[in-house]
Each structure stands twice: as C-alpha cells, then as structure tokens.
Design a protein around this motif. Structure first.
Motif, mmCIF file in Angstrom:
data_model
loop_
_atom_site.group_PDB
_atom_site.id
_atom_site.type_symbol
_atom_site.label_atom_id
_atom_site.label_comp_id
_atom_site.label_asym_id
_atom_site.label_seq_id
_atom_site.Cartn_x
_atom_site.Cartn_y
_atom_site.Cartn_z
ATOM 1 N N PHE B 300 0.836 -1.202 0.000
ATOM 2 C CA PHE B 300 0.000 0.000 0.000
ATOM 3 C C PHE B 300 0.865 1.242 0.000
ATOM 4 O O PHE B 300 0.492 2.272 -0.565
ATOM 5 N N HIS B 301 2.048 1.148 0.637
ATOM 6 C CA HIS B 301 2.926 2.312 0.638
ATOM 7 C C HIS B 301 3.455 2.637 -0.750
ATOM 8 O O HIS B 301 3.763 3.792 -1.029
ATOM 9 N N ILE B 302 3.570 1.607 -1.607
ATOM 10 C CA ILE B 302 4.016 1.898 -2.983
ATOM 11 C C ILE B 302 3.071 2.920 -3.600
ATOM 12 O O ILE B 302 3.494 3.902 -4.214
ATOM 13 N N ILE B 303 1.744 2.705 -3.392
ATOM 14 C CA ILE B 303 0.750 3.612 -3.977
ATOM 15 C C ILE B 303 0.948 5.018 -3.454
ATOM 16 O O ILE B 303 0.961 5.996 -4.206
ATOM 17 N N SER B 304 1.165 5.095 -2.128
ATOM 18 C CA SER B 304 1.331 6.414 -1.527
ATOM 19 C C SER B 304 2.574 7.114 -2.064
ATOM 20 O O SER B 304 2.548 8.303 -2.378
ATOM 21 N N GLN B 305 3.674 6.348 -2.214
ATOM 22 C CA GLN B 305 4.931 6.964 -2.644
ATOM 23 C C GLN B 305 4.901 7.362 -4.107
ATOM 24 O O GLN B 305 5.491 8.367 -4.498
ATOM 25 N N VAL B 306 4.189 6.552 -4.907
ATOM 26 C CA VAL B 306 4.047 6.902 -6.302
ATOM 27 C C VAL B 306 3.313 8.236 -6.423
ATOM 28 O O VAL B 306 3.620 9.061 -7.286
ATOM 29 N N GLY B 307 2.374 8.473 -5.489
ATOM 30 C CA GLY B 307 1.666 9.744 -5.467
ATOM 31 C C GLY B 307 2.618 10.926 -5.317
ATOM 32 O O GLY B 307 2.450 11.945 -5.983
ATOM 33 N N TYR B 308 3.642 10.785 -4.458
ATOM 34 C CA TYR B 308 4.628 11.861 -4.296
ATOM 35 C C TYR B 308 5.279 12.215 -5.623
ATOM 36 O O TYR B 308 5.447 13.388 -5.952
ATOM 37 N N VAL B 309 5.662 11.152 -6.375
ATOM 38 C CA VAL B 309 6.335 11.410 -7.650
ATOM 39 C C VAL B 309 5.401 12.178 -8.578
ATOM 40 O O VAL B 309 5.800 13.139 -9.247
ATOM 41 N N VAL B 310 4.122 11.754 -8.579
ATOM 42 C CA VAL B 310 3.188 12.359 -9.515
ATOM 43 C C VAL B 310 2.875 13.804 -9.137
ATOM 44 O O VAL B 310 2.739 14.648 -10.023
ATOM 45 N N ILE B 311 2.822 14.128 -7.836
ATOM 46 C CA ILE B 311 2.595 15.547 -7.524
ATOM 47 C C ILE B 311 3.807 16.371 -7.935
ATOM 48 O O ILE B 311 3.673 17.495 -8.397
ATOM 49 N N GLY B 312 5.013 15.785 -7.819
ATOM 50 C CA GLY B 312 6.208 16.483 -8.301
ATOM 51 C C GLY B 312 6.068 16.820 -9.771
ATOM 52 O O GLY B 312 6.419 17.914 -10.215
ATOM 53 N N LEU B 313 5.529 15.872 -10.542
ATOM 54 C CA LEU B 313 5.288 16.129 -11.960
ATOM 55 C C LEU B 313 4.206 17.182 -12.142
ATOM 56 O O LEU B 313 4.299 18.048 -13.014
ATOM 57 N N GLY B 314 3.169 17.097 -11.266
ATOM 58 C CA GLY B 314 2.059 18.040 -11.386
ATOM 59 C C GLY B 314 2.468 19.482 -11.164
ATOM 60 O O GLY B 314 1.879 20.392 -11.740
ATOM 61 N N PHE B 315 3.512 19.734 -10.338
ATOM 62 C CA PHE B 315 3.968 21.113 -10.143
ATOM 63 C C PHE B 315 4.505 21.690 -11.444
ATOM 64 O O PHE B 315 4.394 22.883 -11.697
ATOM 65 N N TYR B 316 5.139 20.810 -12.253
ATOM 66 C CA TYR B 316 5.651 21.178 -13.564
ATOM 67 C C TYR B 316 6.605 22.367 -13.521
ATOM 68 O O TYR B 316 6.494 23.330 -14.272
ATOM 69 N N THR B 317 7.533 22.320 -12.558
ATOM 70 C CA THR B 317 8.632 23.286 -12.559
ATOM 71 C C THR B 317 9.920 22.466 -12.562
ATOM 72 O O THR B 317 9.873 21.241 -12.361
ATOM 73 N N VAL B 318 11.049 23.135 -12.800
ATOM 74 C CA VAL B 318 12.317 22.396 -12.820
ATOM 75 C C VAL B 318 12.526 21.684 -11.488
ATOM 76 O O VAL B 318 12.821 20.488 -11.436
ATOM 77 N N SER B 319 12.304 22.429 -10.390
ATOM 78 C CA SER B 319 12.562 21.801 -9.092
ATOM 79 C C SER B 319 11.554 20.685 -8.817
ATOM 80 O O SER B 319 11.903 19.663 -8.225
ATOM 81 N N ILE B 388 15.657 13.763 1.862
ATOM 82 C CA ILE B 388 15.986 14.684 0.773
ATOM 83 C C ILE B 388 14.849 14.689 -0.243
ATOM 84 O O ILE B 388 14.409 15.755 -0.703
ATOM 85 N N GLY B 389 14.349 13.485 -0.570
ATOM 86 C CA GLY B 389 13.280 13.387 -1.567
ATOM 87 C C GLY B 389 12.058 14.181 -1.148
ATOM 88 O O GLY B 389 11.546 15.010 -1.893
ATOM 89 N N LYS B 390 11.611 13.953 0.096
ATOM 90 C CA LYS B 390 10.404 14.647 0.548
ATOM 91 C C LYS B 390 10.633 16.140 0.673
ATOM 92 O O LYS B 390 9.785 16.962 0.303
ATOM 93 N N TYR B 391 11.825 16.494 1.185
ATOM 94 C CA TYR B 391 12.152 17.913 1.333
ATOM 95 C C TYR B 391 12.074 18.612 -0.022
ATOM 96 O O TYR B 391 11.466 19.684 -0.146
ATOM 97 N N LEU B 392 12.652 17.962 -1.052
ATOM 98 C CA LEU B 392 12.659 18.581 -2.380
ATOM 99 C C LEU B 392 11.246 18.742 -2.918
ATOM 100 O O LEU B 392 10.888 19.780 -3.479
ATOM 101 N N ILE B 393 10.422 17.684 -2.731
ATOM 102 C CA ILE B 393 9.049 17.736 -3.254
ATOM 103 C C ILE B 393 8.285 18.867 -2.581
ATOM 104 O O ILE B 393 7.632 19.688 -3.244
ATOM 105 N N ILE B 394 8.373 18.930 -1.239
ATOM 106 C CA ILE B 394 7.575 19.921 -0.516
ATOM 107 C C ILE B 394 8.062 21.334 -0.831
ATOM 108 O O ILE B 394 7.279 22.260 -1.039
ATOM 109 N N LYS B 395 9.399 21.461 -0.928
ATOM 110 C CA LYS B 395 9.963 22.772 -1.264
ATOM 111 C C LYS B 395 9.468 23.207 -2.653
ATOM 112 O O LYS B 395 9.029 24.360 -2.833
ATOM 113 N N ALA B 396 9.497 22.260 -3.604
ATOM 114 C CA ALA B 396 9.044 22.594 -4.956
ATOM 115 C C ALA B 396 7.579 22.990 -4.938
ATOM 116 O O ALA B 396 7.159 23.913 -5.647
#
Lengths: 142, 497
Positions: B300-319, B388-396
């Motif tokens: 189930f955590h795979i689903i949750s973590q994949v969500g992080y990647v997709v929101i990173g894409l959804g921001f659509y900025t370099v960071s 680092i991963g989460k920090y980068l996503i949230i910062k972005a």
C-alpha cells in the motif's frame, strides 16, 4: 490399436510439409512467407506425427530438447542482429553477400535470411514445447 | 549499439538459460549478466553528460520510419537505478529462491522483466513502449505464478486480468493516435502536436486511454486495486523486484508523456494529474495503516509513494520534476530493501503476519538495522535519502504556490512514519505473543548473500542521503532537458551519424 495407413500418412505428411516450409522460408523476404509462417507450417507436420506416434516419439525425431531448439533459434537471431557491427554499421542493418552475376538475380544471402532461419527454429521449438507439454499433462497417446 | 546492449544482454542470458540445464550455473551466469548490465548502465553516464541525448536508429532507418532508441539524462538515471536494484535482487535471489524455482526458470523470467524495463526506458516510439510493456507483463505474470501455490495463483490471476485491461487501453489509445496523426514516433508526435495545438482536444480520447493505462501500471488512485491484491503472494525476491521496478515504469511513461505531449493542454491535464497524485498519497497511506501483513503494508505504501512522484510532476517546474526524479530513484532503493528484509523475516519465521511476529531484533540486530534504515528512509527521516526526496518535493510545491498540496504531503509523511513504526514495533521490538507460538524452522539456514545484497542497498540509501548534492544537480539537469522537448525532438528527427 495401430492404424497403419495413418502412420504412413503422418510420415509422408511430415516430409512434404518440411519441404514446403523450407520453400516458404526462402521466398519469404520478397514474397508472402518468412520464418514465422514457415515455422508454424513445419510444426503442423510434427504435431500430426506427435498425435499419431505419441510425444516421446516426436521428441526422438527432433533429436534435441525443445528448449534447445528455442535457445538455438534465439542464438541465430542474436548473431544476425550483431553481425552488422563487424562492418561498422548499426545493429540490425541488412548486410547482403555479393554473389557471382550468374546467380545473383535469384539467390540472395544475407543477415535477414539468417534472422528468418532463427525465427523458424525458435517458432518450431516454442509450438512443439507447448504441444508436448499439453500432451504430457493429458497423458495423450503416451 | 550503446543502447541496444541493454536489450541484448538480457536477451543473451535468456537464450543461454534455455541451453544450459544446471541450476547452479544458471544462478552464477545471472549474477554475471546483472553485473554487465550494471557496468554498461554506468558507462552511459559520461556519454549522456557529454551528448545530452543518446539516439540510436536501429538498422540505420531514419527517425519517423524506423525504430528509434532514445536515452536522455532521465532515462539513463532510471537505467542505472534499475541495474543497481536488479543486480542486488539477483544476488539476493541466488540464496532466497528455492532450487526448484531456480531450476524451472526463475532467473529466465527475471531477465525477461529486465529486458522489458530497460526497453521501456529507451523506447523512442509508442508502439515499442507497448511491446516492452507486454514483455514485462508476461514475464512478471509467469514469475508471480511460478511454483503454483494456492495464494500465488489467486494473486497472479488478479494481476494478469487488470494488467491485460491496461494493455487493451494502451493499444486502443495507440491505434486512435495513429489514426489521427499517422505516426507513433514520440519526437515526431510531439513536433506535430506543438504545430497543431488547437486540435489537441481532438486527441484527448487517445491520450486519456494511454494515461489510464499508465495509471493502472503505476498503481495510481482510482486504478490501484491489483497491486496490494497480488504483491504479497509470490516469493519475497520476486515481490522485491516487482515492487522496485514495475510501477516505476508506468510513472516513467507518464512523466515522458506529460513532458512531450500532455503539457500542450496543461489546463486540462495538470489539475487531473496533480489531484490523482494527491489522492494516491492519501488513500495509499491510510489503507496501509489498517493492514496487518508486513508485505501488504509495504504494497500500500508503494501507492502512496508513487503519489509523491506524480505531484512532483504536477507542479511542472524544474525543481518539481527534479524532485520527482530523485524521489523515484530513492523509492526504488528503499522500497526494494524493505521487501528484502521482509523476505528474510519470512524465511526465518515462516510468516509475515504482524500479530504473530516479535523479537526479531533480538535474533538478528543486523537485519533490524537494515529494516530501520529502509523503513525510516521511506518515512523521510534525515539523513536518509527519503528525507531529501520529501524535502525537495515539498519545497518545490511551496515554490510553485501549491501550499495545500505541500501541506498534504507533509501530513502523509507523518502517517508513513506511523505505519513504519508500527512494523518496527510489531515485528522487531515487541515480545512474541504467548498464545501464538510459531513453529521455528528446524535448522537455521544460511543467508550470507541475502545479507550482502541488503547491506549494499542500505549503504546506497544512506549515501544517497548524505551525498545528495551531485545527484540533485544531475536530476535538475534531467528536469531541464524534460522541460525543453525541442532538444529531444531535434536530436531524434535530425539524427546524423
């Protein structure tokens, strides 16, 4: 019960169909045919043979295990894919042999032929391994 | 040839595995070929830094007509992470998978998966991508059902049927797209779409079909049901490999599609993708905290973590995209390692039910620490890679003015920590329940290779957290490349040797 007529027909059919399949394999590059179709047609001959004589007999006629047939087919394909690299061309480029003028109009030998032969061998191996496994599971004529 | 080797190496192993009978030789060859694959992937790194995008036109046929293999920085990064995960899981599997399975083709099909995954990362046209998906699907289905235990069959049927539906969607989307535009080469398609951006709504049916298929593959929220239903059934080495590689290919394709095609119609797609990611994060983590099976929680955590990647894409900025890439790589390592530890627990205790386990830490502190590293990296504790991963996503997210999404991501991180602590307490810490005595296997089996693989993976997780700077810089470069598809289009279409 043995059925003598069917047994003879199975052998004759196997021989005839192997010749037809080789013919289809060779004409394949420019006309309908090719390694995949030829392999399927060749395996119909072996399937009839297997139905009449049983799966152990067909394994004996094949000489090698079906896994080895698939493996060697894939090996031939691999060779056909990487062979152009020797001539410094990208992989999978067609390389044709230059033959004497007298036969070059109707004989073409090159890597696509090798590729087709690989497909032919691999397809025979795959189809027969499926059929033999099914026959063994159903204990059909063994 | 430089890219084709990623397909030919697994292919060579597959044909050797057909010709060789002995299980021990097969295992050794598997490790050897996995090493080759890793070295080759690492060798691509300096080349891609020098050339930006590696293009190979197979058979010398020019781009929109022939088969193009393309690798930019993102693809190469994914190839390297795949090679690392595959190499370590192969070492692990030589000991963890039983001899009967190894003899009947365990490594044969894992290399089938490797071929499919590598192929999808370097495919330059959509139809080839579809073919590699099929290669991956068939090998993973057989790998899941190999051995034929009852639970395994149940899981793999669900897996097969839902993934066949996804393949059907994908191929119908491919057909519609080809009917509309007459090409399937990704660079060519992107160029055509950017010229005719007014007709993009016309293409949306085809693109929606394909995005739904990627969402099924990547286990994003309304389409995730197959994953937790099937990942806890096969042998641990198999579920580790599937968890590490398969969903990531779906997400890779989504990122590739978004940056090449979907961004033209951003008002429609951006919110859709972003909220799909947010829902995946939230629902995945809540579903995980209600489970009581070690591997089900991780699934189930795979689903949750994949969500992080997709929101990173959804921001659509370099960071944002750089963070998504970094997070994807971190997740491949941490998730696989958590599954590897679960495999060892299963081998020692014969069960993965949290209620009957306990005191594992006392039995083997080393494995306890290994689980601690991977689980708390997933939860995002410093100094591990997950932080680092989460920090980068949230910062972005904050930089891109998606404050609400960033807050949800923080909140989900808390729940991830909760369920990781739950596994830690239940499996490694608490006393074994008195009323539930589990039979312990008669003799302790050796596990030195399993341990080696897991330790290397844990060291990589720590290293990725401590020396994140060069990796983040690389990810940023990759994100810049992704956000400028003109370069990609130009290199593929105007290719000259």
């Amino acid at each position: 019960m043995r059925n003598l007529i069917l047994e003879k027909i199975a052998i004759i059919y196997l021989r005839a169909i192997l010749i037809v399949s080789v013919w289809l394999l060779l004409r394949g590059h420019n006309e309908p045919g090719g390694g995949f179709i030829a392999g399927i047609i060749a395996s119909t001959g072996f399937i009839l043979y297997a139905i009449v004589y049983g799966s152990t007999a067909v394994e004996k006629t094949l000489r090698y295990n079906t896994r080895n047939w698939i493996g060697s087919g894939l090996l031939i394909i691999l060779i056909a894919v990487v062979l152009p690299l020797i001539w410094g061309k990208p992989a999978m480029t067609s390389i044709w042999m230059t033959l004497p003028d007298s036969i070059s109009s109707y004989v073409h030998i090159g890597t696509p032929l090798l590729f087709d032969i690989g497909v032919y061998v691999a397809v025979i191996g795959i189809i027969l391994s499926i059929i033999i496994t099914i026959m063994d599971v159903l204990k059909w004529n063994s | 040839m430089i890219l084709l080797a990623h397909i030919l190496l697994p292919f060579t192993y597959i044909l050797l595995a057909l010709l060789i009978k002995k299980a021990s030789i097969k295992s050794r060859l598997a490790v050897l070929f996995a090493t080759f694959n890793l070295l080759w992937a690492l060798a691509l790194l300096p080349i891609v830094q020098f050339k930006d995008i590696i293009v190979v036109q197979v058979g010398g046929w020019a781009a929109p007509y022939g088969i193009s293999l393309v690798a930019d920085r993102f693809s190469v990064f994914m190839l390297i992470m795949t090679a690392i995960v595959f190499f370590l899981v192969t070492i692990y599997a030589t000991q963890s998978v039983d001899k009967a399975r190894r003899k009947s083709g365990h490594f044969f099909f894992t290399f089938g998966i490797l071929m499919g995954v590598n192929g999808s990362f370097i495919a330059g046209d959509i139809f080839n991508l579809y073919v590699w998906y099929e290669v991956m699907l068939m090998s993973s289905f057989i790998l899941m059902s190999l051995g034929g235990e009852r639970a395994q069959m149940e899981g793999s049927i669900k897996y097969l049927i839902l993934n066949l539906i996804s393949a059907l969607f994908f191929v119908s989307g491919v057909g519609l797209l080809y009917g509309n535009l007459g090409t399937l080469n990704m660079a060519d398609l992107s160029a055509i779409i950017s010229e005719k951006s007014h007709m993009l709504t016309h293409l949306n049916p085809a693109l929606i079909l394909m995005v739904v298929s990627f969402a099924i593959k990547g286990a994003l929220v309304p389409f995730f049901f197959w994953l937790p239903a099937s990942y806890h059934t096969p042998p641990p080495a198999v579920s580790a490999l599937l968890a590490g590689l398969l969903t990531k290919v779906g997400i890779y394709s989504l990122i590739r599609f978004y940056t090449l095609f979907l961004y033209h119609d951003a008002p429609f797609w951006n919110q859709l993708i972003l909220w799909m990611g947010v829902l995946s994060m939230v629902i995945g983590v809540f579903a995980a905290s209600s489970q009581f099976d070690f591997r089900k929680i991780l699934s189930f955590h795979i689903i949750s973590q994949v969500g992080y990647v997709v929101i990173g894409l959804g921001f659509y900025t370099v960071s944002g995209i750089a963070a998504a890439i970094f997070f994807l790589a971190h997740n491949m390592l941490s998730k696989t390692n958590a599954f590897l530890v679960a495999g060892w627990v299963k081998r020692q205790k014969g069960t993965l039910n949290l209620k009957t386990l306990g005191e594992v830490y006392k039995e083997s502190p080393v494995w306890g620490v290994l689980f601690f590293i991977s689980a708390f990296s997933l939860a995002g504790l410093p100094p591990l890679s997950g932080f680092i991963g989460k920090y980068l996503i949230i910062k972005a997210g904050i930089e891109a003015n998606y404050i609400v999404v960033a807050l949800i991501a923080l909140f989900v991180g808390l729940f991830t920590l909760f369920s990781m602590v739950k596994i830690w307490l239940e499996v490694f810490w608490k006393d074994v329940p008195k009323d539930r005595v589990v039979k312990i296997p008669e003799k302790k089996r050796k596990s030195q290779y399993m341990l080696t693989a897991s330790i290397i993976m844990a060291i990589l997780i720590v290293a990725m957290g401590l020396w994140a700077q060069p990796i983040v810089t690389y990810c940023e470069q990759a994100a810049v490349d992704l956000l400028n598809p003109e370069l990609y289009i130009d290199r593929v279409l105007n290719f000259s040797r």
